[in-house]
Write a protein that holds these residues in place. Structure first.
Motif, PDB file in Angstrom:
ATOM      1  N   LYS A   1       0.842  -1.206   0.000  1.00 29.15           N
ATOM      2  CA  LYS A   1       0.000   0.000   0.000  1.00 29.15           C
ATOM      3  C   LYS A   1       0.876   1.255   0.000  1.00 29.15           C
ATOM      4  N   THR A   2       1.948   1.238   0.762  1.00 25.18           N
ATOM      5  CA  THR A   2       2.858   2.392   0.809  1.00 25.18           C
ATOM      6  C   THR A   2       3.475   2.646  -0.562  1.00 25.18           C
ATOM      7  N   VAL A   3       3.926   1.584  -1.213  1.00 23.96           N
ATOM      8  CA  VAL A   3       4.511   1.731  -2.547  1.00 23.96           C
ATOM      9  C   VAL A   3       3.479   2.287  -3.527  1.00 23.96           C
ATOM     10  N   ALA A   4       2.255   1.772  -3.476  1.00 25.91           N
ATOM     11  CA  ALA A   4       1.200   2.268  -4.367  1.00 25.91           C
ATOM     12  C   ALA A   4       0.925   3.752  -4.108  1.00 25.91           C
ATOM     13  N   ASP A   5       0.879   4.128  -2.832  1.00 23.43           N
ATOM     14  CA  ASP A   5       0.650   5.536  -2.495  1.00 23.43           C
ATOM     15  C   ASP A   5       1.796   6.425  -2.973  1.00 23.43           C
ATOM     16  N   GLU A   6       3.034   5.936  -2.828  1.00 28.78           N
ATOM     17  CA  GLU A   6       4.185   6.714  -3.295  1.00 28.78           C
ATOM     18  C   GLU A   6       4.162   6.880  -4.806  1.00 28.78           C
ATOM     19  N   LEU A   7       3.768   5.836  -5.512  1.00 26.44           N
ATOM     20  CA  LEU A   7       3.667   5.940  -6.964  1.00 26.44           C
ATOM     21  C   LEU A   7       2.561   6.912  -7.366  1.00 26.44           C
ATOM     22  N   ARG A   8       1.457   6.893  -6.644  1.00 26.71           N
ATOM     23  CA  ARG A   8       0.370   7.849  -6.924  1.00 26.71           C
ATOM     24  C   ARG A   8       0.827   9.281  -6.671  1.00 26.71           C
ATOM     25  N   ASP A   9       1.678   9.458  -5.643  1.00 31.36           N
ATOM     26  CA  ASP A   9       2.192  10.790  -5.318  1.00 31.36           C
ATOM     27  C   ASP A   9       3.029  11.382  -6.448  1.00 31.36           C
ATOM     28  N   ILE A  10       3.659  10.527  -7.247  1.00 37.59           N
ATOM     29  CA  ILE A  10       4.437  11.055  -8.377  1.00 37.59           C
ATOM     30  C   ILE A  10       3.646  10.901  -9.682  1.00 37.59           C
ATOM     31  N   CYS A  11       2.331  10.890  -9.544  1.00 36.58           N
ATOM     32  CA  CYS A  11       1.393  10.898 -10.671  1.00 36.58           C
ATOM     33  C   CYS A  11       1.475   9.641 -11.539  1.00 36.58           C
ATOM     34  N   THR A  12       1.745   8.506 -10.921  1.00 38.42           N
ATOM     35  CA  THR A  12       1.722   7.235 -11.641  1.00 38.42           C
ATOM     36  C   THR A  12       0.436   6.526 -11.269  1.00 38.42           C
ATOM     37  N   LYS A  13      -0.300   6.115 -12.279  1.00 36.82           N
ATOM     38  CA  LYS A  13      -1.604   5.507 -12.030  1.00 36.82           C
ATOM     39  C   LYS A  13      -1.441   4.094 -11.471  1.00 36.82           C
ATOM     40  N   VAL A  14      -2.007   3.857 -10.307  1.00 36.09           N
ATOM     41  CA  VAL A  14      -2.054   2.524  -9.697  1.00 36.09           C
ATOM     42  C   VAL A  14      -3.519   2.283  -9.350  1.00 36.09           C
ATOM     43  N   ASP A  15      -4.228   1.605 -10.247  1.00 38.74           N
ATOM     44  CA  ASP A  15      -5.645   1.357  -9.980  1.00 38.74           C
ATOM     45  C   ASP A  15      -5.794   0.113  -9.102  1.00 38.74           C
ATOM     46  N   ASP A  16      -7.026  -0.116  -8.632  1.00 39.37           N
ATOM     47  CA  ASP A  16      -7.278  -1.245  -7.733  1.00 39.37           C
ATOM     48  C   ASP A  16      -6.960  -2.588  -8.378  1.00 39.37           C
ATOM     49  N   ASP A  17      -7.233  -2.732  -9.666  1.00 40.12           N
ATOM     50  CA  ASP A  17      -6.932  -4.007 -10.330  1.00 40.12           C
ATOM     51  C   ASP A  17      -5.442  -4.311 -10.280  1.00 40.12           C
ATOM     52  N   LEU A  18      -4.611  -3.303 -10.540  1.00 38.60           N
ATOM     53  CA  LEU A  18      -3.164  -3.499 -10.491  1.00 38.60           C
ATOM     54  C   LEU A  18      -2.721  -3.809  -9.062  1.00 38.60           C
ATOM     55  N   LEU A  19      -3.261  -3.087  -8.103  1.00 38.29           N
ATOM     56  CA  LEU A  19      -2.899  -3.303  -6.706  1.00 38.29           C
ATOM     57  C   LEU A  19      -3.291  -4.710  -6.250  1.00 38.29           C
ATOM     58  N   LEU A  20      -4.484  -5.144  -6.610  1.00 36.93           N
ATOM     59  CA  LEU A  20      -4.953  -6.474  -6.200  1.00 36.93           C
ATOM     60  C   LEU A  20      -4.187  -7.591  -6.905  1.00 36.93           C
ATOM     61  N   SER A  21      -3.892  -7.410  -8.181  1.00 37.26           N
ATOM     62  CA  SER A  21      -3.140  -8.456  -8.880  1.00 37.26           C
ATOM     63  C   SER A  21      -1.704  -8.525  -8.365  1.00 37.26           C
ATOM     64  N   THR A  22      -1.122  -7.390  -8.010  1.00 37.64           N
ATOM     65  CA  THR A  22       0.218  -7.378  -7.431  1.00 37.64           C
ATOM     66  C   THR A  22       0.209  -8.054  -6.066  1.00 37.64           C
ATOM     67  N   LEU A  23      -0.827  -7.786  -5.296  1.00 35.07           N
ATOM     68  CA  LEU A  23      -0.968  -8.405  -3.980  1.00 35.07           C
ATOM     69  C   LEU A  23      -1.012  -9.922  -4.093  1.00 35.07           C
ATOM     70  N   THR A  24      -1.857 -10.446  -4.963  1.00 37.54           N
ATOM     71  CA  THR A  24      -1.983 -11.905  -5.079  1.00 37.54           C
ATOM     72  C   THR A  24      -0.744 -12.527  -5.716  1.00 37.54           C
ATOM     73  N   ALA A  25      -0.122 -11.844  -6.663  1.00 34.66           N
ATOM     74  CA  ALA A  25       1.071 -12.389  -7.316  1.00 34.66           C
ATOM     75  C   ALA A  25       2.252 -12.471  -6.354  1.00 34.66           C
ATOM     76  N   GLY A  26       2.293 -11.590  -5.370  1.00 34.50           N
ATOM     77  CA  GLY A  26       3.415 -11.562  -4.435  1.00 34.50           C
ATOM     78  C   GLY A  26       3.292 -12.496  -3.253  1.00 34.50           C
ATOM     79  N   LEU A  27       2.167 -13.191  -3.136  1.00 38.82           N
ATOM     80  CA  LEU A  27       1.991 -14.105  -2.010  1.00 38.82           C
ATOM     81  C   LEU A  27       2.878 -15.329  -2.179  1.00 38.82           C
ATOM     82  N   ASN A  28       3.400 -15.838  -1.065  1.00 39.60           N
ATOM     83  CA  ASN A  28       4.223 -17.040  -1.178  1.00 39.60           C
ATOM     84  C   ASN A  28       3.327 -18.264  -1.332  1.00 39.60           C
TER      85      ASN A  28
END
Length: 174
Positions: A66-93
Motif C-alpha cells: 500500500k505504501t509503494v502504491a501511495d508513493e507511486l500515486r504521489d508522483i502521478c503514476t496511475k495505480v488502480d485497484d486491479d493493479l494493486l490487487l493483482s500485485t498483492l496476489t502475485a506476491g503471495l508465497n
C-alpha cells in the motif's frame, strides 16, 4: 501540468537521490541506461521485497504494498485497484496459494477485503501449525507410546583379543 524539461529535471533529481542513498554496487546492479526514476524505483523495490516475502507477515506485506502504491500515486503514476490487487496476489508465497485462488472469487473485490481475508488465512495457518506441533508432542508422550529410548553409550573400540588356544590333546603311550 509539469513541462517536459521540468519533469526531466525532477526525474534526474530522483535518480541522483537513489544514487546517493544506496550503495554504488546496488545502484549499478539495478539501473539500466535509459531508466527513468519510476523504473529505478520499481527495480529497487522489487529487489528488496521479492527476497523477503517469505519471512514477512501478511500485515507487513500489505502495508508495504500500500505504501509503494501511495508513493507511486504521489508522483502521478496511475495505480488502480486491479493493479494493486493483482500485485498483492502475485506476491503471495506458496503457503497462500489456495487463499490467492479464493481471492479471485470474491464479489466486489477491494484491497481492504483482500487484506482482511489474508489476515484470517494467516491466523488459521498459524493455528493449524500449533495444533500439528501439539499433536506431535502429545503423541510422543502419551501412555500408549513407547518410552523414549535412552541414549546409547558410545562404543569404544578395543582391539580384538586372541582366543585362548584349545587344550592340547593328551598324548598316547605305547
Amino acid at each position: 501540468m509539469v513541462g517536459d524539461s521540468e519533469w526531466t529535471a525532477i526525474d534526474a533529481t530522483l535518480i541522483r537521490w537513489f544514487f546517493t542513498t544506496i550503495s554504488k554496487d546496488l545502484f549499478h546492479t539495478v539501473v539500466s541506461n535509459g531508466d527513468d526514476a519510476r523504473a529505478v524505483w520499481v527495480k529497487l523495490n522489487g529487489l528488496f521485497t521479492d527476497n523477503k516475502l517469505q519471512r514477512r507477515s501478511i500485515d507487513d506485506y500489505c502495508r508495504r504494498l500500500k505504501t509503494v502504491a501511495d508513493e507511486l500515486r504521489d508522483i502521478c503514476t496511475k495505480v488502480d485497484d486491479d493493479l494493486l490487487l493483482s500485485t498483492l496476489t502475485a506476491g503471495l508465497n506458496e503457503d497462500f496459494g489456495n487463499a490467492a485462488s479464493n481471492l479471485t472469487l470474491m464479489p466486489e473485490p477491494s484491497f481492504p477485503k483482500f487484506v482482511a481475508y489474508l489476515r484470517l488465512e494467516e491466523r488459521r495457518m498459524k493455528g493449524v501449525k500449533k495444533r500439528v506441533q501439539h499433536h506431535a508432542l502429545a503423541a510422543g508422550t502419551s501412555r500408549g507410546a513407547p518410552p523414549p529410548a535412552a541414549p546409547r553409550a558410545p562404543r569404544i573400540f578395543s582391539p580384538p583379543t586372541r582366543a585362548p588356544a584349545p587344550p592340547a590333546a593328551p598324548q598316547q603311550q605305547s
